[in-house]
Design a protein around this motif. Sequence first.
Motif, PDB file in Angstrom:
ATOM      1  N   ALA A   6       0.633  -0.640  -0.291  1.00 11.69           N
ATOM      2  CA  ALA A   6       0.309   0.163   0.043  1.00 11.69           C
ATOM      3  C   ALA A   6       0.531   1.424  -0.191  1.00 11.69           C
ATOM      4  CB  ALA A   6      -0.620   0.561   1.771  1.00 11.69           C
ATOM      5  N   MET A   7       2.384   1.209   1.238  1.00 13.83           N
ATOM      6  CA  MET A   7       2.838   2.709   1.038  1.00 13.83           C
ATOM      7  C   MET A   7       3.079   2.610  -0.320  1.00 13.83           C
ATOM      8  SD  MET A   7       3.898   2.144   5.086  1.00 13.83           S
ATOM      9  CE  MET A   7       5.166   3.215   4.750  1.00 13.83           C
ATOM     10  N   MET A   8       4.178   1.492  -1.324  1.00 20.48           N
ATOM     11  CA  MET A   8       5.150   1.431  -1.992  1.00 20.48           C
ATOM     12  C   MET A   8       3.510   2.492  -3.309  1.00 20.48           C
ATOM     13  SD  MET A   8       6.593  -2.360  -2.232  1.00 20.48           S
ATOM     14  CE  MET A   8       7.571  -2.147  -3.935  1.00 20.48           C
ATOM     15  N   ILE A   9       2.890   1.913  -3.741  1.00 19.20           N
ATOM     16  CA  ILE A   9       1.395   2.181  -4.482  1.00 19.20           C
ATOM     17  C   ILE A   9       1.248   4.106  -4.258  1.00 19.20           C
ATOM     18  CG2 ILE A   9      -0.715   2.051  -5.638  1.00 19.20           C
ATOM     19  CD1 ILE A   9      -0.562  -0.531  -5.384  1.00 19.20           C
ATOM     20  N   ARG A  10       1.328   4.045  -3.006  1.00 14.94           N
ATOM     21  CA  ARG A  10       1.109   5.447  -2.680  1.00 14.94           C
ATOM     22  C   ARG A  10       1.554   6.442  -3.374  1.00 14.94           C
ATOM     23  NH1 ARG A  10       1.623   9.074   2.025  1.00 14.94           N
ATOM     24  NH2 ARG A  10      -0.322  10.202   2.113  1.00 14.94           N
ATOM     25  N   ALA A  11       3.355   5.746  -2.685  1.00 15.92           N
ATOM     26  CA  ALA A  11       4.489   6.666  -3.143  1.00 15.92           C
ATOM     27  C   ALA A  11       5.311   6.899  -4.982  1.00 15.92           C
ATOM     28  CB  ALA A  11       5.337   6.301  -2.468  1.00 15.92           C
ATOM     29  N   LYS A  12       3.966   6.256  -5.295  1.00 16.39           N
ATOM     30  CA  LYS A  12       4.310   6.144  -7.464  1.00 16.39           C
ATOM     31  C   LYS A  12       3.472   7.409  -7.228  1.00 16.39           C
ATOM     32  CE  LYS A  12       3.632   2.693  -9.631  1.00 16.39           C
ATOM     33  NZ  LYS A  12       5.046   2.356 -10.331  1.00 16.39           N
TER      34      LYS A  12
END
Length: 227
Positions: A20-26
Amino acid sequence: MPVGTTLTIFFIFAEALVLAMMIRAKDADREDLRDRAVWFYFSAAAASLMMGIRFAFVGALPSAAEMALFLLAFIFATLSLALLTNISVRMLPVPSYWAGLAMGVIFLASGAVVVGSLDEPDLEQWLMPLLSLVPVLVFHAAILIREYLNCADRRILLGIAATFMVILGAGFKYGGIDPHPLFDRTAVFHLFVMTGMALTYIGFNGVIGDGLHIPPHSKRRRLERRA
């Protein structure tokens, strides 16, 4: 409760939270899909956390607390499926109102049958997972297949594979197949889900784009991907 079941459900919580955090940072071409993918993983993480606590302290918690944890996990799991449905609907080339209404009816009907079968062990073994998981996952896979045919991004193929991997894992769980005393059928299902989540993340990357500010279905984008 077997050790493997408790450990793997907490692994799912950690993995979903990180994804979730990785997608949010994209950066993404399709920010609405990115935001829904973020909430999909957050919901899955919350459901796993609730069930992980319940598994870890089974027998040590008051029955009311165990029921509350189960209901919270059920709510968050249902929310994650609803978000997956919403993501799929938003990729359709038809007005989202009609597509959303059709899938919403299927979703509510599935939920009604699932709730109605809670007190029937025979129905619970097959009907619950069949109606709660399969319609949404197959629907999502079908939309991803269409998406892949449109943009030829190979990452989407892994997202398609992920949906069928989760269905296969559910077959182990609800088919009563226990491969190992420590890693029973529920733990095996969790391992399939963990792998499926990682593949779904790659598939989501292919769907939401790379933030290059080029329309995801444009001829230029297709040529760049094939280069």
